[in-house]
Every structure is written in C-alpha cells, then in structure tokens.
Design an enzyme around this catalytic site. Sequence first.
Site, PDB file in Angstrom:
ATOM      1  CD  GLU A   1      -2.663   1.423   2.465  1.00 12.29           C
ATOM      2  OE1 GLU A   1      -3.714   2.083   2.393  1.00 12.29           O
ATOM      3  OE2 GLU A   1      -2.232   0.907   3.526  1.00 12.29           O
TER       4      GLU A   1
ATOM      5  CD  GLU B   1       2.105   8.129   5.315  1.00 10.60           C
ATOM      6  OE1 GLU B   1       2.433   9.306   5.055  1.00 10.60           O
ATOM      7  OE2 GLU B   1       1.087   7.568   4.854  1.00 10.60           O
TER       8      GLU B   1
ATOM      9  CG  ASP C   1      10.112   8.795  -2.700  1.00 12.73           C
ATOM     10  OD1 ASP C   1       9.183   9.606  -2.807  1.00 12.73           O
ATOM     11  OD2 ASP C   1      10.660   8.248  -3.679  1.00 12.73           O
TER      12      ASP C   1
ATOM     13  CG  ASP D   1      -1.429  15.833  -1.192  1.00 20.41           C
ATOM     14  OD1 ASP D   1      -2.123  16.542  -1.947  1.00 20.41           O
ATOM     15  OD2 ASP D   1      -0.783  16.284  -0.238  1.00 20.41           O
TER      16      ASP D   1
ATOM     17  CE  LYS E   1      -1.253  26.970  -4.720  1.00 25.95           C
ATOM     18  NZ  LYS E   1      -0.276  27.887  -4.068  1.00 25.95           N
TER      19      LYS E   1
ATOM     20  CB  THR F   1      -8.672   4.983   3.642  1.00 30.11           C
ATOM     21  OG1 THR F   1      -9.437   5.946   2.896  1.00 30.11           O
ATOM     22  CG2 THR F   1      -8.013   4.008   2.679  1.00 30.11           C
TER      23      THR F   1
ATOM     24  CG  PHE G   1      -8.484  10.549   3.248  1.00 31.73           C
ATOM     25  CD1 PHE G   1      -8.756  11.905   3.248  1.00 31.73           C
ATOM     26  CD2 PHE G   1      -7.229  10.129   3.646  1.00 31.73           C
ATOM     27  CE1 PHE G   1      -7.794  12.832   3.648  1.00 31.73           C
ATOM     28  CE2 PHE G   1      -6.262  11.036   4.053  1.00 31.73           C
ATOM     29  CZ  PHE G   1      -6.548  12.392   4.055  1.00 31.73           C
ATOM     30  CD  GLU G   2     -13.949   3.712   0.432  1.00 26.20           C
ATOM     31  OE1 GLU G   2     -14.701   3.300  -0.474  1.00 26.20           O
ATOM     32  OE2 GLU G   2     -13.027   3.024   0.920  1.00 26.20           O
TER      33      GLU G   2
END
Length: 211
Positions: free
Chosen positions: A44, A69, A96, A118, A122, A187, A189-190
């Site tokens: 993940e 992460e 990373d 994320d 921009k 998650t 966020f979901e």
Amino acid sequence: MARKTLRKMADLDYSKHLFRQQELPEIWDVKAIFEKPDAPLEVEVGSGKGHFLLAAAQAHPNHNYLGIEVAHKYAAFCAAKLIKENVANAAMISGDAVALFQRFAENSLAAVHVYFPDPWWKKRHRKRRVMRMELIRRVESCLIPGGKLHFWTDVEEYFQTTLEMMAAESILQGPWEPEVEENAWRTHFERRTLEEGRPVFRSYFEKGEMP
C-alpha cells in the site's frame, strides 16, 4: 489539508513492524521481514492511519502486507496498531515510494494499493502526484502476471487524468471498477467522503500474462 495530530502511543517493540528507508541495507529482501516470506505480498502506497493495512492483513492471513508512508510519525502510528493487534503479516516502511519500488524485485508483488493520495491541486505541483508514470513503470515491473494496481480517489480530475495517462502509456489492462459493499470503507478518507455524501472514484488495473 493539514493532517491532524496523532495520539501518542505507548512504548512498543517496533523491530518487526517499522523500518526506515534510509536504514535499510544495500542488499535487502523485503520478504525476509515476514514470518511467512513465501506468501503473496501486497503493497500500500500512503497508508495514512493504517485502516486498510490492518483490516486487509487480518482478513487475509495468508498474504503479507507492506505499507509505505512518507511521514515517519504516521508510519509509526500504523505500525503501533499492527503491534497491538498482534498482526504478524503486515509491516510499515517510512520513506519515498518511488525510491522503494526501485528495490522490489520484478514479478514479486501480488497487488499495489493507492487509496486517496494527495491530489496536489496546483498545476505546477502535479508532478509530485503519486500516480505518475515514474512510479507506474516500476509497478508494471514489480507486479506478478495477474497482479493488480488499485487506485481510488475522491478527486474526479485526478481520477480522469490518471485513467487517460494509463490508457496512453501503461501496459496494465483496465480500468475496471471493483465491486464494493454498500457503506463499506477502506480508509478514513473514504469514510469521510461517504459520510459527506460525495462520490468515490474507484478503479483497478491488471498485469497481463507474460508473452
């Protein structure tokens, strides 16, 4: 959006569940960190608070799971949850993702999961997005034949531009829409997106059989 402060975790033995990218040896076999090194491995990218990693590892004890992460405090938070639940088939690396995927062997991953990365809103910052061909090329190489790349987001523009990029440049087949249980979430966020009544855009891609 700034991440919320995490609650402090008690002192734990992280030796089997948390690794720093910069501390890994030059010659490193990711499978060796698990009790069952020959089990299928899923990765993940961007584990956040670790809900998916913990739930998936508990639901599929015959698979290994590795979370990546970039923020070490979040990687440690996820690892602590795994330790407290006595989960032996999952671990975290802080680092990373693009650099770490350079170290995975070809045809070694059963699946790669990217959930709600994320969006880097921009235009000049979009080169920082996780879903870019620099990473996708490594995913293509690392997946086993039949292996899957899952990509979910709540940002329609990110979803559509990624699908266009994949169609134009990737060898992975798809996209397909996964079947999901109503009101289920992978998650935090979901969960938040669903509670706010906003859509979630879901897809997965698959590596074809070798010629």
